[in-house]
Design a protein around this motif. Sequence first.
Motif, PDB file in Angstrom:
ATOM      1  N   SER A 101      74.882  16.182  23.049  1.00  0.00           N
ATOM      2  CA  SER A 101      74.149  17.139  23.870  1.00  0.00           C
ATOM      3  C   SER A 101      73.152  16.405  24.759  1.00  0.00           C
ATOM      4  O   SER A 101      72.708  15.293  24.458  1.00  0.00           O
ATOM      5  CB  SER A 101      73.413  18.152  22.994  1.00  0.00           C
ATOM      6  N   TRP A 102      72.794  17.073  25.855  1.00  0.00           N
ATOM      7  CA  TRP A 102      71.787  16.520  26.757  1.00  0.00           C
ATOM      8  C   TRP A 102      70.472  16.310  26.003  1.00  0.00           C
ATOM      9  O   TRP A 102      69.795  15.295  26.173  1.00  0.00           O
ATOM     10  CB  TRP A 102      71.613  17.457  27.931  1.00  0.00           C
ATOM     11  N   GLY A 103      70.124  17.238  25.134  1.00  0.00           N
ATOM     12  CA  GLY A 103      68.898  17.102  24.357  1.00  0.00           C
ATOM     13  C   GLY A 103      68.921  15.898  23.439  1.00  0.00           C
ATOM     14  O   GLY A 103      67.907  15.199  23.279  1.00  0.00           O
ATOM     15  N   GLN A 104      70.076  15.621  22.833  1.00  0.00           N
ATOM     16  CA  GLN A 104      70.191  14.463  21.945  1.00  0.00           C
ATOM     17  C   GLN A 104      70.077  13.161  22.737  1.00  0.00           C
ATOM     18  O   GLN A 104      69.432  12.206  22.288  1.00  0.00           O
ATOM     19  CB  GLN A 104      71.517  14.536  21.181  1.00  0.00           C
ATOM     20  N   PHE A 105      70.694  13.110  23.918  1.00  0.00           N
ATOM     21  CA  PHE A 105      70.578  11.910  24.758  1.00  0.00           C
ATOM     22  C   PHE A 105      69.125  11.704  25.181  1.00  0.00           C
ATOM     23  O   PHE A 105      68.593  10.592  25.108  1.00  0.00           O
ATOM     24  CB  PHE A 105      71.477  12.027  25.987  1.00  0.00           C
ATOM     25  N   LYS A 106      68.470  12.772  25.631  1.00  0.00           N
ATOM     26  CA  LYS A 106      67.078  12.658  26.099  1.00  0.00           C
ATOM     27  C   LYS A 106      66.148  12.178  24.991  1.00  0.00           C
ATOM     28  O   LYS A 106      65.223  11.402  25.239  1.00  0.00           O
ATOM     29  CB  LYS A 106      66.581  14.013  26.614  1.00  0.00           C
ATOM     30  N   ALA A 107      66.377  12.667  23.784  1.00  0.00           N
ATOM     31  CA  ALA A 107      65.505  12.288  22.680  1.00  0.00           C
ATOM     32  C   ALA A 107      65.575  10.792  22.391  1.00  0.00           C
ATOM     33  O   ALA A 107      64.555  10.161  22.044  1.00  0.00           O
ATOM     34  CB  ALA A 107      65.879  13.089  21.427  1.00  0.00           C
ATOM     35  N   ARG A 108      66.747  10.203  22.520  1.00  0.00           N
ATOM     36  CA  ARG A 108      66.908   8.771  22.258  1.00  0.00           C
ATOM     37  C   ARG A 108      66.541   7.920  23.457  1.00  0.00           C
ATOM     38  O   ARG A 108      66.103   6.783  23.305  1.00  0.00           O
ATOM     39  CB  ARG A 108      68.358   8.460  21.852  1.00  0.00           C
ATOM     40  N   HIS A 109      66.762   8.458  24.655  1.00  0.00           N
ATOM     41  CA  HIS A 109      66.576   7.662  25.871  1.00  0.00           C
ATOM     42  C   HIS A 109      65.724   8.420  26.894  1.00  0.00           C
ATOM     43  O   HIS A 109      66.212   8.804  27.961  1.00  0.00           O
ATOM     44  CB  HIS A 109      67.932   7.319  26.486  1.00  0.00           C
ATOM     45  N   PRO A 110      64.463   8.655  26.603  1.00  0.00           N
ATOM     46  CA  PRO A 110      63.619   9.409  27.542  1.00  0.00           C
ATOM     47  C   PRO A 110      63.456   8.737  28.895  1.00  0.00           C
ATOM     48  O   PRO A 110      63.107   9.409  29.877  1.00  0.00           O
ATOM     49  CB  PRO A 110      62.280   9.515  26.796  1.00  0.00           C
ATOM     50  N   ASN A 111      63.725   7.436  28.959  1.00  0.00           N
ATOM     51  CA  ASN A 111      63.632   6.714  30.236  1.00  0.00           C
ATOM     52  C   ASN A 111      65.007   6.313  30.761  1.00  0.00           C
ATOM     53  O   ASN A 111      65.110   5.470  31.661  1.00  0.00           O
ATOM     54  CB  ASN A 111      62.760   5.466  30.078  1.00  0.00           C
ATOM     55  N   GLY A 112      66.051   6.903  30.188  1.00  0.00           N
ATOM     56  CA  GLY A 112      67.412   6.562  30.598  1.00  0.00           C
ATOM     57  C   GLY A 112      67.808   7.173  31.926  1.00  0.00           C
ATOM     58  O   GLY A 112      66.990   7.789  32.632  1.00  0.00           O
ATOM     59  N   LEU A 113      69.073   7.001  32.262  1.00  0.00           N
ATOM     60  CA  LEU A 113      69.613   7.493  33.523  1.00  0.00           C
ATOM     61  C   LEU A 113      70.620   8.599  33.271  1.00  0.00           C
ATOM     62  O   LEU A 113      71.341   8.591  32.271  1.00  0.00           O
ATOM     63  CB  LEU A 113      70.309   6.351  34.285  1.00  0.00           C
ATOM     64  N   VAL A 114      70.678   9.538  34.187  1.00  0.00           N
ATOM     65  CA  VAL A 114      71.665  10.610  34.133  1.00  0.00           C
ATOM     66  C   VAL A 114      72.299  10.734  35.512  1.00  0.00           C
ATOM     67  O   VAL A 114      71.614  10.599  36.532  1.00  0.00           O
ATOM     68  CB  VAL A 114      71.038  11.944  33.680  1.00  0.00           C
ATOM     69  N   MET A 115      73.583  10.964  35.527  1.00  0.00           N
ATOM     70  CA  MET A 115      74.283  11.130  36.791  1.00  0.00           C
ATOM     71  C   MET A 115      73.720  12.321  37.552  1.00  0.00           C
ATOM     72  O   MET A 115      73.513  13.405  36.996  1.00  0.00           O
ATOM     73  CB  MET A 115      75.779  11.325  36.519  1.00  0.00           C
ATOM     74  N   ALA A 116      73.432  12.124  38.831  1.00  0.00           N
ATOM     75  CA  ALA A 116      72.896  13.183  39.671  1.00  0.00           C
ATOM     76  C   ALA A 116      74.018  14.116  40.133  1.00  0.00           C
ATOM     77  O   ALA A 116      75.202  13.751  40.113  1.00  0.00           O
ATOM     78  CB  ALA A 116      72.187  12.581  40.885  1.00  0.00           C
TER      79      ALA A 116
END
Length: 321
Positions: free
Chosen positions: A183-198
């Motif tokens: 989930s997007w929430g799970q990715f954000k929790a681990r990588h708050p400074n990561g990148l996401v495709m625009a």
Amino acid sequence: MFKAIASALLIAVAAPAAANPDFWKHEWPDTDFSRTTVDNWVEILSGGPPKDGIPALSDPQFIRVANEKDIMVTEPVVTVEIKGAEPRAYPIRYLTWHEIVNDRVGGVPIAVTFCPLCNSAITFDRRVKGKVLTFGVSGKLRNSDMVMYDRETQSWWQQAIGTGIVGEMSGVKLAAMPTWMESWGQFKARHPNGLVMAEPAHARRYGSNPYVRYDSSARPFLYSGEVPPHSIPALARVVRVGDRAWPLERLAKAGVVEEAGVTISWQAGQSSALDDETIGRGRDVGTIRVRDKKGQDVPHDVMFAFAYHAFWPDGQWMLGR
């Protein structure tokens, strides 16, 4: 039943055309149809869109996690973590409409792929036989699974198995990478400074699911093969590792299963991309991680049971009985 059939962008409502290499030579003049691993051409059907009718992406843009405001917390993303590179999330809200993203991460050329009709999300290394290939969507289906093609040799590739099936690259296998859907929430929790495709610069209903209630259907679209054994529903999700498949239902009940040299864990919080009209409101199917004895992520796929049975008819069903 589901809006995919009504969507002119993805699936035509007209009757599908059976495979005919002589006919396809006009559309694919640079494809060598004399070289193939397909025994029966009628297995390959037109899904409706022509070549590149579903536009694969080859220049994805990225933003910081903190700057993404539209993706719902439970929406699925494909997570790519490559040593030496910042973690990246590829939202299914975009892959549903483009199916392939050609990218380069940490110097590694990759293709992030998603076939909605099989729920198959696999990331491949694009380096093959000394070439770096760029993949597009052919518009063809085999066992309801996307047939990709590469722009360099015009060969056709089966997405679910990552293998060339027509043309110069027939029989050549792509290397699958250890990426996963979460989930997007799970990715954000681990990588708050990561990148996401625009969001791509295309006119699409991003965030919506054109295949409403598809994974509750009794039969797959454009599939005439055998149903799975063991009374497993055709559109039940299974976790495929190599030629083995674990029913997702079993994994969700157990939480963690250690078998065949891998540890498979299930965590709640990820929406089905093929349930509600709004992807982020789909029912919770959970997130799967597959690791080896050293704790390293293992290439795998969370796909529909019918597709696993079609491409691995002699595969091993891990039923835990």
